[in-house]
Structures are given as structure tokens and as C-alpha cells.
Design a protein around this motif. Structure first.
Motif, short mmCIF file in Angstrom:
data_model
loop_
_atom_site.label_atom_id
_atom_site.label_comp_id
_atom_site.label_asym_id
_atom_site.label_seq_id
_atom_site.Cartn_x
_atom_site.Cartn_y
_atom_site.Cartn_z
N CYS A 1 -0.72 -54.58 1.81
CA CYS A 1 -0.74 -55.59 0.74
C CYS A 1 0.39 -55.34 -0.26
O CYS A 1 1.06 -56.28 -0.68
N ASP B 1 0.34 -64.87 -5.49
CA ASP B 1 -0.99 -64.87 -6.11
C ASP B 1 -2.07 -64.51 -5.09
O ASP B 1 -2.97 -63.72 -5.37
N ARG B 2 -1.98 -65.09 -3.90
CA ARG B 2 -2.97 -64.79 -2.86
C ARG B 2 -2.92 -63.32 -2.46
O ARG B 2 -3.97 -62.69 -2.26
N HIS C 1 -1.92 -60.81 -4.35
CA HIS C 1 -2.51 -60.04 -5.46
C HIS C 1 -4.04 -60.11 -5.41
O HIS C 1 -4.71 -59.09 -5.60
N ASN C 2 -4.57 -61.29 -5.17
CA ASN C 2 -6.02 -61.45 -5.11
C ASN C 2 -6.62 -60.62 -3.97
O ASN C 2 -7.67 -59.99 -4.13
N LYS C 3 -5.94 -60.61 -2.84
CA LYS C 3 -6.42 -59.82 -1.70
C LYS C 3 -6.41 -58.33 -2.05
O LYS C 3 -7.35 -57.60 -1.73
N ILE D 1 -6.74 -57.03 -5.01
CA ILE D 1 -7.84 -56.79 -5.94
C ILE D 1 -9.16 -56.65 -5.18
O ILE D 1 -9.97 -55.77 -5.46
N LEU D 2 -9.37 -57.52 -4.19
CA LEU D 2 -10.60 -57.45 -3.41
C LEU D 2 -10.70 -56.15 -2.63
O LEU D 2 -11.80 -55.63 -2.43
N ARG E 1 -17.47 -56.50 -2.58
CA ARG E 1 -17.20 -57.91 -2.87
C ARG E 1 -17.55 -58.75 -1.64
O ARG E 1 -17.54 -58.28 -0.52
N TRP F 1 -14.80 -64.41 0.33
CA TRP F 1 -13.54 -64.50 -0.40
C TRP F 1 -12.41 -63.94 0.44
O TRP F 1 -11.33 -64.50 0.50
N GLN F 2 -12.64 -62.82 1.07
CA GLN F 2 -11.59 -62.18 1.87
C GLN F 2 -11.14 -63.06 3.02
O GLN F 2 -9.97 -63.11 3.36
N PHE G 1 -8.30 -65.76 2.35
CA PHE G 1 -6.92 -65.38 2.12
C PHE G 1 -6.22 -65.17 3.46
O PHE G 1 -6.73 -64.48 4.33
#
Length: 67
Positions: free
Chosen positions: A10, A43-44, A46-48, A50-51, A57, A61-62, A65
Motif C-alpha cells: 500500500c 484517496d482509495r 490511503h483508505n485501504k 488505514i483499514l 474492521r 469496506w475492504q 477498494f
């Protein structure tokens, strides 16, 4: 693939997208659609990341992405 390797992947993807976005902005200007595209992909990523860092979580959500 273990958690550390996923995080490293990531981070590499984030750096790659950041470089592409900065280069495209320099070449085409900040408002060009390709710059927006790279920004959204960043952004995607970064979100991944964070997860991956936060335990327990929702996997729904995962799954949303993708690269």
C-alpha cells in the motif's frame, strides 16, 4: 500475504500514485481530469492503508477498494 507485506505494498502504491499526480499536475494543471483521477486513486489507497492498520474492521469496506 501477511499484514506487513500488505502495508508495504500500500505504501508503495501510495508513493507511486502521489508521484503520478504531482507530475500530471505539473504538466496539465491542477484542474485536469487525470489529476483528479490520480487524487481519487490516492484517496482509495490511503483508505485501504488505514483499514489495514485498524484491527477488526468490516471486510465489506475492504472489498470496495480496488486498484
Amino acid at each position: 500475504m501477511n499484514k506487513v507485506l500488505k502495508q508495504e505494498a500500500c505504501l508503495e502504491k501510495i508513493e507511486e500514485l502521489r508521484n503520478k499526480m504531482v507530475n500530471a499536475a505539473g504538466q496539465y494543471g491542477m484542474s485536469h481530469p487525470i489529476v483528479l483521477h490520480y487524487s481519487q486513486e490516492l484517496d482509495r489507497a490511503h483508505n485501504k492503508m488505514i483499514l489495514l492498520e485498524v484491527p477488526n474492521r468490516s471486510t465489506n469496506w475492504q472489498r470496495s477498494f480496488s486498484y
